[in-house]
Each structure stands twice: as C-alpha cells, then as structure tokens.
Design an enzyme around this catalytic site. Sequence first.
Site, PDB file in Angstrom:
ATOM      1  N   LYS A  83     102.270  22.756 164.462  1.00  0.00           N
ATOM      2  CA  LYS A  83     103.687  22.900 164.803  1.00  0.00           C
ATOM      3  C   LYS A  83     103.910  24.345 165.218  1.00  0.00           C
ATOM      4  CE  LYS A  83     107.279  20.077 164.860  1.00  0.00           C
ATOM      5  NZ  LYS A  83     107.241  18.661 165.261  1.00  0.00           N
ATOM      6  N   ASP A 138     110.253  19.484 170.744  1.00  0.00           N
ATOM      7  CA  ASP A 138     110.951  19.239 169.486  1.00  0.00           C
ATOM      8  C   ASP A 138     112.381  19.703 169.723  1.00  0.00           C
ATOM      9  OD1 ASP A 138     111.711  20.019 166.447  1.00  0.00           O
ATOM     10  OD2 ASP A 138     110.058  18.599 166.386  1.00  0.00           O
TER      11      ASP A 138
END
Length: 443
Positions: free
Chosen positions: A124, A164
């Site tokens: 991430k 995201d």
Amino acid sequence: MEIDQFISYVAQRDANEPEFLQAVSDVTESVLPFIRDNPRYQKEKILERIVEPERVVIFRVPWVNDRGEIEVNRGFRVQMNSAIGPYKGGLRFHPSVNLSILKFLAFEQTFKNSLTGLPMGSGKGGSDFNTRNRSDGEVMRFCQSFMTELFRHIGSNLDVPAGDIGVGAREIGYLFGQYKRIKGSFTGVLTGKGSEFGGSLIRPEATGYGLVYFTEEILQNKGDSMQGKKVTISGSGNVAQYALQKSIELGATVVSMSDSDGTIYDEAGIDDEKLAYIMKLKNNHQRIHEYASKYKCEYLENEKPWKIPCDIALPCATQNELNQEDARQLIDNGAICIAEGANMPCTSKAIHLIEESNILYGPGKAANAGGVTVSGLEMSQNSLRFSWSREKVDHKLRNVMHQIHKKCLHYGRTEDGHISYEKGANIAGFVKVAEAMIALGVV
C-alpha cells in the site's frame, strides 16, 4: 503466546500506530488460537514475520502549484508481503495518510489478496496530498513528481500499485505516463488504467459489484437474498456508486449515500436516473447535498446513515466510520447484515457487538476483495497483451467472490454452528500466505 501478549509485543515495536495495531488485533484474535492448534506456524514464527513489512519507503514529493509556489508533500510505499506474488495494493492521496494507516491497509491487503486465490502479494502507498480543489495541472505535476521517486521501487514483477481514495483514472493516467516516460517501456506496472491503454473493463465497478456479490452469497447461505431488502450505503465514490447499482439490479432498495458533509435519505429509493445524477456530482467535484435539493429528500447534515432503519448496511466510505453505538442502532432497527465496502470501516467494538448479536457480517478483507481481484485480472490481461469482455471479467469476478465465501465457510464455523466470516476470512487468508512463507524458508 497469548493474544494480549502478542498485541503488547506489536504495540511496543509500533508505538503511535493505532490503525495498524487495530488491524493486527482484529486478525490476531482469530488467528492465534488457530496457530496454537497448528504448532508448525508458531515454530516458524509466521505471525511475528507477517506483521513486519518487508520494506517501507518514505520520500519527499516537491512540486509547483498554479501560483508558481513550491509545495512539499510526503510519499510512502509499504511493501508488506511478497510470499505469494509481487506486492499489490493501492495508492491513496488524502491529507489523513500516514504510516500507521498505510501499514494497516497493507496488512489487511495480505489477507485480502490471499483470499482471491490470485498470485498477488500485498502493499500500500500514497501521500498526504489532497486532490480536492486542485486543478488538473496541479494534480499532473504532483503525480509526475511522486512517480519520479516511486518508479525505482515498482515493476510488473515487483510491485504493482493501483488506485484508492483520491487516486482515480486521472491520477493513474498521469502516474503511468510518467513511469513510461522515465523507463521508456510499456509494462503492466499499474492497474486501474484507462481501457484505452491497458486497463480492464469493469475495474471501476469491481469493488462495489464484488461487495454485493459477497453479500448475496452470505444471504443465500441463510436461504435469503437481496431481493426486496432496504439498504443503507455510506460514501458516494466508486465503491458506493457501484454497490448501489448492483443492489438495484438484484432487487434491493437503496435509500442513502453520504460524503464527509452529511447523508441523503431518499425513502423512495435511489434509482438508475438518480444514481446518474450522483455520478455527475462526483465527476464535477460537487457535494452530495445537491442531490437533496434536486430530489427534495431528507438531508442529514454532518451525520452518517446508520440511524436510518434498514435490512442491510454497506459502509463504503472510510476506516472506523461505524462505531459500537452505530452498530447498536442498526441492530435495534432490525438490520440483518452488515458488509464492509471500505477497508476496516467498523471499529473493533462494533465488530464484537455485531458478532455477539449473530448479525451477518462480511469483513472487508473478504467483502471488498472485488477491486483487487479485477486488478489481478488486469495484470493477467496485460501479460497476455489481450483484453477480455465485460461479461468475461464480471463472470470471473463473481466466481472469485463465490470461492472467497466458500473459504470463509470452511474456516469460519464456530462451536455453536454459527459462521463467523471474520474468523473464516482471517484464517483462510493466513493459511495460504503462511504455507508459502514456510516453503520459501526464512526470508
């Protein structure tokens, strides 16, 4: 090692990282008893290794705004676990981004990616840059600066970021353009790309569709379905929009959407025409209260949708948006199912209450795995230099969500016969990664 003892061990090593510690705690409660029953995982110190990122990169991102002023943001990439494939996980551009949030997201991604059955590790990344109220030129210059550092840490067989919060098709395009410019090659190094340059069909829809497919699986296991159900949804971005669209398609009535300013409550239900208007609002960076003005429905300023009576609640906004009080309100109002479209939108106390009340609960690592599933399918299409039809991708997505549900059933049965999807998802995700880590040796 006892649960409290292990959590204390992580807390000492990762002080001041509350979101990461929360994610570790939620997983540990399910997985540690399983490890005690399977001592080989304890001997190999799998849990101690799996909570430690393989690599964390932090870098500065200087760029020039439209006024000619230099601004400086912070960039991150957490490469969590590569036991079953290259690191895979989104980039988030939002002022709240910090190391704790990205480590929590990367840790959750480990289990989520494992559950899909696709060969993807976990990662991430992102920045504290805020895309809101920025011009296209400012967003482009920021993305180019961000990628100028990130490019050396990613690759189609090393680390494949996606979008995201704050990173949509526009941002992915700018990031990919800069990567291609620097490397001088066209590779599948990012997913969520436009269909014009290697993106997969239904990628924008995938998380929302997958969420509803998983919710339908949960209900069907109880002899029920989405048909005729009243649904509340938080958020109004991609996940919320397409969860709403698929819910309507399966015969449900969706009565709410929200943003950080408040919630719309449309008792008559949000239909396809109204959804198109919401999409237009979001594309023009307008707020959800405009919907209330146009369609003369109730607007709950600075409130979340959880006090609205419903059968099914789908939190699709952000982490920790649904607390214990919200869960109690939903249960008291007769909700039968809560499934997570966002990452960790329910607090630990809310999850405990939901599980204790035997309410059907779909944890995010299972319920919102549709997005990364189609990202994995995009990687496959890029490798093949081929593009599948919408129908084929959707069929593969639905099958993966079905298989995730089966894995949760296999590992999630409790002593009283109840199915804990939280337990099932955590253990099923853990086992695949743990076996790969053992096979690879101490690395």
